[in-house]
Design an enzyme around this catalytic site. Structure first.
Site, PDB file in Angstrom:
ATOM      1  N   HIS A  93       9.013  -3.386   3.616  1.00  0.00           N
ATOM      2  CA  HIS A  93       8.610  -3.595   2.222  1.00  0.00           C
ATOM      3  C   HIS A  93       9.835  -3.924   1.352  1.00  0.00           C
ATOM      4  O   HIS A  93       9.801  -4.821   0.510  1.00  0.00           O
ATOM      5  CB  HIS A  93       7.982  -2.329   1.644  1.00  0.00           C
ATOM      6  CG  HIS A  93       6.741  -1.857   2.333  1.00  0.00           C
ATOM      7  ND1 HIS A  93       6.701  -0.695   3.071  1.00  0.00           N
ATOM      8  CD2 HIS A  93       5.489  -2.368   2.370  1.00  0.00           C
ATOM      9  CE1 HIS A  93       5.486  -0.509   3.530  1.00  0.00           C
ATOM     10  NE2 HIS A  93       4.726  -1.508   3.137  1.00  0.00           N
ATOM     11  N   LEU A 134       6.698   3.369   1.625  1.00  0.00           N
ATOM     12  CA  LEU A 134       7.560   2.202   1.815  1.00  0.00           C
ATOM     13  C   LEU A 134       8.624   2.408   2.892  1.00  0.00           C
ATOM     14  O   LEU A 134       9.092   3.524   3.103  1.00  0.00           O
ATOM     15  CB  LEU A 134       8.232   1.853   0.487  1.00  0.00           C
ATOM     16  CG  LEU A 134       7.259   1.584  -0.666  1.00  0.00           C
ATOM     17  CD1 LEU A 134       8.030   1.304  -1.959  1.00  0.00           C
ATOM     18  CD2 LEU A 134       6.322   0.426  -0.352  1.00  0.00           C
ATOM     19  N   MET A 150       0.837  -1.206   0.000  1.00  0.00           N
ATOM     20  CA  MET A 150       0.000   0.000   0.000  1.00  0.00           C
ATOM     21  C   MET A 150       0.875   1.261   0.000  1.00  0.00           C
ATOM     22  O   MET A 150       0.393   2.355   0.290  1.00  0.00           O
ATOM     23  CB  MET A 150      -0.940   0.004   1.206  1.00  0.00           C
ATOM     24  CG  MET A 150      -1.907  -1.179   1.193  1.00  0.00           C
ATOM     25  SD  MET A 150      -3.416  -0.893   2.100  1.00  0.00           S
ATOM     26  CE  MET A 150      -2.760  -0.651   3.748  1.00  0.00           C
ATOM     27  N   VAL A 166      10.705  -6.867   9.841  1.00  0.00           N
ATOM     28  CA  VAL A 166      11.842  -5.958   9.981  1.00  0.00           C
ATOM     29  C   VAL A 166      11.479  -4.925  11.056  1.00  0.00           C
ATOM     30  O   VAL A 166      10.370  -4.376  11.056  1.00  0.00           O
ATOM     31  CB  VAL A 166      12.167  -5.261   8.643  1.00  0.00           C
ATOM     32  CG1 VAL A 166      13.299  -4.260   8.810  1.00  0.00           C
ATOM     33  CG2 VAL A 166      12.523  -6.309   7.592  1.00  0.00           C
ATOM     34  N   SER A 181       3.981   1.560   7.998  1.00  0.00           N
ATOM     35  CA  SER A 181       3.661   2.888   7.459  1.00  0.00           C
ATOM     36  C   SER A 181       2.911   3.706   8.509  1.00  0.00           C
ATOM     37  O   SER A 181       3.029   4.928   8.565  1.00  0.00           O
ATOM     38  CB  SER A 181       2.813   2.753   6.190  1.00  0.00           C
ATOM     39  OG  SER A 181       3.428   1.877   5.279  1.00  0.00           O
ATOM     40  N   ARG A 182       2.127   3.036   9.338  1.00  0.00           N
ATOM     41  CA  ARG A 182       1.322   3.744  10.345  1.00  0.00           C
ATOM     42  C   ARG A 182       2.158   4.305  11.488  1.00  0.00           C
ATOM     43  O   ARG A 182       1.659   5.138  12.256  1.00  0.00           O
ATOM     44  CB  ARG A 182       0.215   2.842  10.891  1.00  0.00           C
ATOM     45  CG  ARG A 182      -0.875   2.567   9.868  1.00  0.00           C
ATOM     46  CD  ARG A 182      -2.072   1.849  10.469  1.00  0.00           C
ATOM     47  NE  ARG A 182      -3.196   1.804   9.555  1.00  0.00           N
ATOM     48  CZ  ARG A 182      -3.563   0.740   8.808  1.00  0.00           C
ATOM     49  NH1 ARG A 182      -2.867  -0.379   8.888  1.00  0.00           N
ATOM     50  NH2 ARG A 182      -4.610   0.802   8.010  1.00  0.00           N
TER      51      ARG A 182
END
Ligand code: AMP
Length: 282
Positions: free
Chosen positions: A40, A36, A33, A179, A189-190
């Site tokens: 990712h 990155l 989504m 990771v 990302s959040r």
């Protein structure tokens, strides 16, 4: 194509189909989504190592967000994402718009079964229906031999593996380890939503999982005691609110009375207004 970039940028199905048709050999797909981070990129790098071509998708999928979730505010930074993917060696990135993936009138969905009644699925009804639908669409569009997912989203991995088995999808699912930041916080990302105090408080998730790992390594097998320890540990952090803690069979995600390996210890915790998940397998 932005200047200096080797990677193909494909925005529509009409562009993607002939590109895919022109490729032969092993194709790896990494669905994301966007926004990155190293988590990712670890998937992308693994695909680049394993496969002849790596295609990454970036699509913030509206059907996997609930009405009160963060679809509109989900972080986005396309320019940075493209530069990172190009550097990591991706061959192409697929960036469809919402109408491209859900044209008006599209109303066929994949509905995963029992496995979605627990954990994330119990708190986020229809989340996995959205995930399974978009992932199967991406599988059909890209037709990879391998697809890469992160253990960070353990239930998502279980749902996708089940879908692939139940629907005879000829794709190998490769799962990569979570990771983490140097203090143990799982990259997400959040995490960008967290203010400095919340970012500090968020270390409670991994702290609690490490405690449990030590308990299990030390021979503890009482699953309810382990859940209690998780709750006690997390409750000491004033900014944290528990959504759930779980000690479950890693295959079925059924809650356990006694720890039998492999066990999945997972949790969802709100830090301020940000909902974070993490897990360990032991
Ligand atoms: P997302 O963009 O959050 O949908 O994630 C895209 C893929 O990256 C999913 O397969 C995630 O499980 C994976 N992923 C997200 N965070 C991490 C992480 N910290 N470590 C490894 N994989 C991750």
């Amino acid at each position: 194509m932005p200047c200096g970039m080797n990677m193909r940028v494909l925005k529509t199905v009409i562009e993607l189909r002939p590109y895919r048709g022109s490729l032969s050999g092993m194709i790896g797909l990494v669905p994301t989504m966007g926004f990155l981070h190293e988590g990712h990129l670890s998937l992308v790098r693994r695909s680049v190592e394993d496969c002849d071509y790596t295609i990454v998708s970036i699509f913030v999928n509206p059907t996997q967000f609930g009405p009160n979730e963060d679809f509109k505010s989900y972080p986005r930074d396309m320019e940075r994402d493209l530069a990172l993917l190009d550097e990591a060696g991706a061959d192409a990135v697929f960036l469809p718009g919402t109408d491209e993936m859900y044209p008006p009138g599209a109303d066929t969905f994949v509905t995963p079964g029992d496995i979605t009644e627990r954990l994330e699925g119990a708190v986020r009804p229809s989340h996995f229906k959205g995930v399974a639908t978009i992932v199967l669409k991406l599988f059909n569009l890209v037709q990879p031999q391998k697809a890469y997912f992160g253990q960070k989203d353990a239930q998502q991995v279980a749902v996708i593996k089940k879908m692939v088995a139940d629907l005879d999808v000829p794709i190998e699912i490769v799962v990569m380890p979570t990771v983490r930041e140097s203090d143990g916080l799982a990259m997400s990302s959040r995490n960008s939503y967290l203010n400095p105090a919340e970012r500090q408080a968020a270390t409670v998730l991994y702290g609690s999982l490490r405690l449990v790992e030590d308990l299990i390594t030390g021979g503890e097998r009482d699953a309810e005691l382990i859940r209690q320890r998780l709750i006690e540990f997390i409750s000491e952090e004033p900014l944290a609110r528990i959504d759930y803690v779980s000690v479950a069979d890693a295959g079925t995600l059924d809650e356990l009375f006694f720890v039998v390996k492999p066990v999945l210890v997972s949790l969802a915790v709100r830090i301020g207004r940000t909902r974070l998940i993490d897990n360990i397998m032991s």
